[in-house]
Design an enzyme around this catalytic site. Structure first.
Site, PDB file in Angstrom:
ATOM      1  N   HIS A  47      17.062  64.659  71.476  1.00  0.00           N
ATOM      2  CA  HIS A  47      17.927  63.931  72.412  1.00  0.00           C
ATOM      3  C   HIS A  47      17.023  63.611  73.598  1.00  0.00           C
ATOM      4  CE1 HIS A  47      21.061  66.667  70.649  1.00  0.00           C
ATOM      5  NE2 HIS A  47      21.813  65.599  70.719  1.00  0.00           N
ATOM      6  N   ASP A  63      16.857  66.470  76.102  1.00  0.00           N
ATOM      7  CA  ASP A  63      16.244  67.774  75.872  1.00  0.00           C
ATOM      8  C   ASP A  63      14.717  67.684  75.896  1.00  0.00           C
ATOM      9  OD1 ASP A  63      17.982  67.703  72.818  1.00  0.00           O
ATOM     10  OD2 ASP A  63      15.912  67.053  73.010  1.00  0.00           O
ATOM     11  N   GLU A  93      27.178  60.283  63.097  1.00  0.00           N
ATOM     12  CA  GLU A  93      27.331  61.677  62.662  1.00  0.00           C
ATOM     13  C   GLU A  93      28.768  62.139  62.897  1.00  0.00           C
ATOM     14  OE1 GLU A  93      24.168  64.319  64.027  1.00  0.00           O
ATOM     15  OE2 GLU A  93      25.633  65.944  64.137  1.00  0.00           O
ATOM     16  N   GLU A 146      26.758  66.378  58.605  1.00  0.00           N
ATOM     17  CA  GLU A 146      26.372  67.743  58.982  1.00  0.00           C
ATOM     18  C   GLU A 146      27.338  68.745  58.345  1.00  0.00           C
ATOM     19  OE1 GLU A 146      25.075  68.433  62.964  1.00  0.00           O
ATOM     20  OE2 GLU A 146      26.022  70.402  63.072  1.00  0.00           O
ATOM     21  N   HIS A 160      30.043  70.389  60.550  1.00  0.00           N
ATOM     22  CA  HIS A 160      31.034  69.398  60.966  1.00  0.00           C
ATOM     23  C   HIS A 160      32.006  69.121  59.824  1.00  0.00           C
ATOM     24  CE1 HIS A 160      28.064  67.575  64.160  1.00  0.00           C
ATOM     25  NE2 HIS A 160      28.303  68.865  64.327  1.00  0.00           N
ATOM     26  N   ASP A 179      22.413  66.695  58.509  1.00  0.00           N
ATOM     27  CA  ASP A 179      22.094  67.756  59.459  1.00  0.00           C
ATOM     28  C   ASP A 179      22.383  69.057  58.730  1.00  0.00           C
ATOM     29  OD1 ASP A 179      21.159  66.173  61.441  1.00  0.00           O
ATOM     30  OD2 ASP A 179      22.604  66.801  62.963  1.00  0.00           O
ATOM     31  N   ASP A 220      31.748  75.539  65.694  1.00  0.00           N
ATOM     32  CA  ASP A 220      30.464  75.050  65.204  1.00  0.00           C
ATOM     33  C   ASP A 220      29.389  76.107  65.464  1.00  0.00           C
ATOM     34  OD1 ASP A 220      28.801  73.144  64.181  1.00  0.00           O
ATOM     35  OD2 ASP A 220      28.723  71.883  65.971  1.00  0.00           O
ATOM     36  N   ASP A 248      26.563  76.497  63.767  1.00  0.00           N
ATOM     37  CA  ASP A 248      25.212  75.942  63.557  1.00  0.00           C
ATOM     38  C   ASP A 248      24.230  76.980  63.006  1.00  0.00           C
ATOM     39  OD1 ASP A 248      25.769  73.348  64.299  1.00  0.00           O
ATOM     40  OD2 ASP A 248      25.077  73.566  66.355  1.00  0.00           O
ATOM     41  N   ASP A 280      19.679  71.060  62.091  1.00  0.00           N
ATOM     42  CA  ASP A 280      20.444  71.147  63.338  1.00  0.00           C
ATOM     43  C   ASP A 280      21.097  72.534  63.349  1.00  0.00           C
ATOM     44  OD1 ASP A 280      21.770  70.738  65.631  1.00  0.00           O
ATOM     45  OD2 ASP A 280      22.942  69.014  64.986  1.00  0.00           O
TER      46      ASP A 280
END
Ligand code: XUL
Ligand code: CO
Length: 438
Positions: free
Chosen positions: A102, A105, A233, A269, A272, A297, A308, A310, A340
């Protein structure tokens, strides 16, 4: 020699399934041919800048826990460049060919947009150099249009037109840098594009604004000559109660409604999909059927938690089913398997970052091998083909080719009097067959 951030860890070797070395691959062998194509080209692994470099291990009840010597909390361009060097040391030691970022970041939000742009540009120039030195490529870039307080009501779907412009400015710059760094694609995840209550929301207007925003992005893509695809996404909730890009079907419908489908594919993802109450393979099938399976992802959730998480993907059934569907639709072209995913806050050492990525890469490598074996065996695909055989001739063929009417169907049914040819779906048998390959 430049400062090393992981001095105790060298390049991760492939040692094969018999190895017990935690810093070696047991299954991922970049050049091993699967269906005639090297594993690395099937999987096109990518590491993410956000969790891996910037994640601190905080949660809503506790602050950061992880050792990340490059995360000094400073926002200077110098710090950002130091972090970039740490990141590339990490990905090259793992032999990961791609990465994703991103805008915010890589560098900070700055004191205003001009300042943020200047920082982003400085880091972008550095990334270009390090990419050239290491051969690591950019899978996709994206704009972080959800952290800054100005995006509290959304970005492209904010009730405030000024905010829309800030979001557009960020995407424009992020697209410029994605293009400049040779990105394969560009991602739109609808960070806060959704609502928390309909009592204050003009849903139609917000969706129209999102459509407009994406059309502007398409125009800009043409203007700068960026050739890679745009990926949307899907995610159903979090941070908002209802995200507009809720699942693959909703995204495809949105893209069709706003005349955008030809410019977009989906980035699916796992976590998700699960939050949407769908399996990963369901979401991939829906995307694949529409010719829009772009990228994934790679992570997973927790079956007992509703958010989430992750987590790194370590479930063989998940990766085998994912790769079976990906192979069915011809594999990745511009997309790849992007981790991700973040280590648990209890896994706080730098080594854990290596263990986590090795686990994810090995689980995907095994998933790929399992999927290829299932395809070579052919029993599963044959079963499905045979199950639909009444559509290959006679009335079925006539219906599929659009030549039959309701009256034709009625005539056929009256002639038969009753349906006698139904067969078992054999779910349990097929599940056991799938297990043969795990
Ligand atoms: C958030 C998420 C994002 C996108 C990129 O759940 O998945 O990190 O992948 O914005
Ligand atoms: Co994601």
């Amino acid at each position: 020699m430049a400062k090393q951030f992981f001095p105790k860890i060298g390049n991760i070797p492939f040692e094969g399934p018999g190895s017990t070395n935690p810093l070696a691959f047991k299954h991922y062998q970049a050049d091993e041919l699967i269906e005639g194509r090297p594993m690395k080209d099937h999987l096109r692994f990518a590491a993410v800048y956000w969790h891996t470099m910037r994640g601190a291990g905080g949660d809503m009840f506790g602050s950061g826990t992880v050792n990340r010597p490059w995360n000094t909390g400073e926002c200077s361009t110098k710090d950002a460049i130091t972090r970039a060097r740490a990141f590339f040391e990490f990905v090259t030691k793992l032999g990961i060919p791609f990465y994703c970022w991103h805008d915010r970041d890589l560098a900070s939000h700055g004191k205003d947009l001009k300042d943020a742009n200047a920082q982003f540009d400085a880091v972008g120039k550095e990334l270009k150099k390090i990419q050239a030195d290491t051969g690591v490529q950019l899978l996709w870039g994206t704009a972080q249009n959800f952290v800054h307080p100005r995006y509290m009501h959304g970005a492209a779907t904010s009730c405030n037109a000024d905010v829309f412009c800030f979001a557009a400015a960020q995407v424009k710059r992020a697209m410029d840098w994605t293009h400049e760094l040779g990105g394969q694609g560009y991602v739109f995840w609808g960070g806060r594009e959704g609502y928390t209550t309909l009592l204050n929301t003009d849903l139609k207007r917000e969706m129209d604004h999102l459509g407009r925003f994406l059309h502007m992005a398409v125009d800009y893509k043409k203007k700068i000559g960026f050739k890679g695809p745009f990926f949307i996404e899907p995610k159903p909730k979090e941070p908002t109660k209802h995200q507009y890009d809720s699942d693959a079907a909703a995204c495809l419908n949105f893209l069709r409604e706003y005349g955008l489908l030809e410019h977009f594919q989906l980035n699916i993802e796992v976590n998700h999909a699960w939050l949407a109450g769908k399996t990963m393979e369901h979401e991939l099938e829906v995307a694949g059927c529409a010719g829009a399976l772009g990228s994934i992802d790679a992570n997973m959730g927790d079956y007992f938690l509703g958010w989430d998480t992750d987590q790194f993907p370590t479930d063989l059934y998940l990766t085998a089913k994912t790769m079976l569907t990906v192979l069915k639709y011809g594999g990745f072209k511009y997309g790849g398997v992007n981790f991700d995913a973040k280590v648990r806050r209890e896994s706080f050492t730098e080594e854990d970052l290596f263990y986590a990525h090795i686990a994810g890469m090995d689980t995907f490598a095994r998933g790929l091998k399992i999927a290829a074996k299932i395809r070579a065996d052919g029993r599963l695909a044959d079963f499905v083909k045979n199950r639909y055989r009444t559509w290959d001739s006679g009335i079925g063929q006539k219906i599929e080719s659009g030549k039959a009417t309701f009256a034709d169907c009625e005539r056929h049914a009256l002639k038969l009097g009753n349906v006698t040819g139904l067969e078992s779906g054999r779910q349990e048998l097929l599940e056991a067959m799938f297990n043969e390959f795990i």
